[in-house]
Motif scaffolding. Structure first.
Motif, PDB file in Angstrom:
ATOM      1  N   UNK A  44       0.816  -1.360   0.416  1.00  0.00           N
ATOM      2  CA  UNK A  44       0.293   0.402  -0.166  1.00  0.00           C
ATOM      3  C   UNK A  44       1.116   1.372  -0.274  1.00  0.00           C
ATOM      4  N   UNK A  45      -0.269   2.728  -0.421  1.00  0.00           N
ATOM      5  CA  UNK A  45       1.289   3.473  -0.177  1.00  0.00           C
ATOM      6  C   UNK A  45       0.418   4.915  -0.491  1.00  0.00           C
ATOM      7  N   UNK A  46       0.761   5.691  -0.309  1.00  0.00           N
ATOM      8  CA  UNK A  46       0.140   7.739  -0.406  1.00  0.00           C
ATOM      9  C   UNK A  46       0.802   7.798  -1.332  1.00  0.00           C
ATOM     10  N   UNK A  47       0.915   9.202  -1.973  1.00  0.00           N
ATOM     11  CA  UNK A  47       1.950   9.909  -2.962  1.00  0.00           C
ATOM     12  C   UNK A  47       0.723  11.181  -2.404  1.00  0.00           C
ATOM     13  N   UNK A  48      -0.173  11.991  -3.041  1.00  0.00           N
ATOM     14  CA  UNK A  48      -0.543  13.091  -3.358  1.00  0.00           C
ATOM     15  C   UNK A  48      -1.719  13.236  -3.177  1.00  0.00           C
ATOM     16  N   UNK A  49      -2.516  12.735  -4.716  1.00  0.00           N
ATOM     17  CA  UNK A  49      -3.786  13.958  -5.476  1.00  0.00           C
ATOM     18  C   UNK A  49      -4.080  13.199  -6.515  1.00  0.00           C
TER      19      UNK A  49
END
Length: 379
Positions: A222-227
């Motif tokens: 899983x991962x988050x970045x921005x938009x």
């Protein structure tokens, strides 16, 4: 008037006209001298891949500077990795390897943990625009100068471009409760590393351009970045179809542009004044472009890429706040400058968010009125 007086008056007039003519000639000639020196060229790098809208924002910023200086300053912006890896931008600019750069402060987290307070967290209920208000008018800029001096960074920093709340991230299945994060191999940066680790995730900090490849190879789950625009351009819908919206881990972030201090101080005063004002113009333009592009890509990911978006459950959001406070207390006890910055933010946020909560109408009612399931056509 006597003949002698008349001659004296004519002589004085001739001297005046000669002096005025000389001044006019100098005024006309001055720009020619400046122009003959040629433009000042600067080579920058962003921390973003060329296909990311963030790199586009970096190019937009440089174009404003180039246009507003009339070409006296020309900034060329290279993508991440062209000269140095994304996480090494601060060192490269500080040493003069690059003249400047475009990125985010959380990418310098390893240099000084207090840098994460500019955007990596809930912002004490402020959004990114309010945090920038603290930065400009509440003492934040002076604290940042003090912080950079403490680590010997030879840069001049400008913050701009407040970002909307970032998603919790991309997952294999929806996150229903805080325990669902436990054991997940998860990407994030800044103080969010500590927050997600304390929530049980196995965190790996990677720059934006490396995330999707790591997920594809199974190095990340899983991962988050921005938009929506960045995530779509970087290929997140190719490796995941589940995105959780709303989070406190990066609720109030903004961009940072930095100049090598020696090269910035050597610029003509007029050019430096243009940079200050162009930064604020770029900040507003970036927000307008983001609203347009993010909303389009958000709709297209649902219509074309079959992505399912879910709201992050309140239980997860509440746990984020609790864990963040624990992390901040620990960092503040270890780092006096961290404590000073956090206390300054808290004092500003208490006043500013009270004003906002009392003053700004909640737009949810208007949204439901015009676009909700029971909405009537207004026109």
């Amino acid at each position: 008037m006597t003949k002698r007086s008349e001659e004296k008056t004519k002589t004085s007039r001739r001297r005046f006209l000669a002096t005025a003519a000389a001044g006019a000639t100098a005024a006309v000639a001055a720009p020619t001298v400046v122009s003959a020196q040629g433009p000042i060229n600067m080579r920058w790098q962003s921390t973003w891949p060329s296909k990311d809208i963030f790199h586009e924002f970096a190019i937009d910023y440089a174009k404003k500077i180039n246009d507003m200086t009339g070409g006296d300053l020309k900034i060329e912006v290279l993508p991440a990795g062209a000269v140095v890896p994304a996480f090494q931008l601060l060192d490269a600019v500080s040493k003069g390897t690059l003249d400047g750069g475009h990125g985010v402060m959380v990418y310098h987290y390893g240099k000084q943990t207090a840098l994460a307070l500019w955007g990596s967290g809930p912002g004490y209920a402020m959004d990114a625009n309010m945090l920038l208000a603290w930065h400009k008018y509440g003492g934040g800029k002076e604290l940042l100068d003090k912080l950079y001096s403490s680590i010997g960074a030879n840069i001049v920093s400008f913050l701009y471009g407040p970002m909307p709340t970032q998603p919790l991230g991309w997952f294999k299945k929806p996150i229903a409760k805080p325990d669902d994060l436990k054991g997940l191999k998860f990407r994030t940066v800044g103080i969010s590393i500590d927050v997600f680790q304390n929530m049980g995730a196995a965190v790996n900090a990677l720059p934006g351009g490396e995330i999707v490849a790591a997920m594809d190879r199974g190095l990340l789950e899983a991962a988050e970045f921005n938009n929506a625009s960045s995530d779509r351009a970087l290929g997140f819908p190719d490796v995941s179809k589940i995105c959780m919206l709303q989070s406190y881990h990066q609720n109030a972030e903004q961009f940072e542009v930095m100049f090598n201090k020696d090269k910035y101080n050597a610029l003509p005063e007029k050019v430096r004044a243009i940079i200050v004002n162009a930064t604020e113009a770029a900040s507003q333009d970036m927000q307008w472009k983001a609203i347009d592009r993010y909303s389009k890509d958000y709709a297209e990911m649902q219509a074309k890429d079959n992505v399912k978006f879910y709201k992050t459950p309140d239980a997860v959001l509440k746990r984020q706040l609790e864990v963040y406070d624990d992390v901040v207390r620990k960092k503040a006890a270890e780092n006096p400058l961290f404590k000073e910055i956090a206390e300054s933010q808290l004092a500003f946020a208490k006043r500013a968010t009270q004003w906002e909560q009392d003053t700004v109408v909640n737009r949810r009612m208007a949204f439901e009125h015009y676009f909700g399931p029971n909405a009537k056509k207004p026109i």
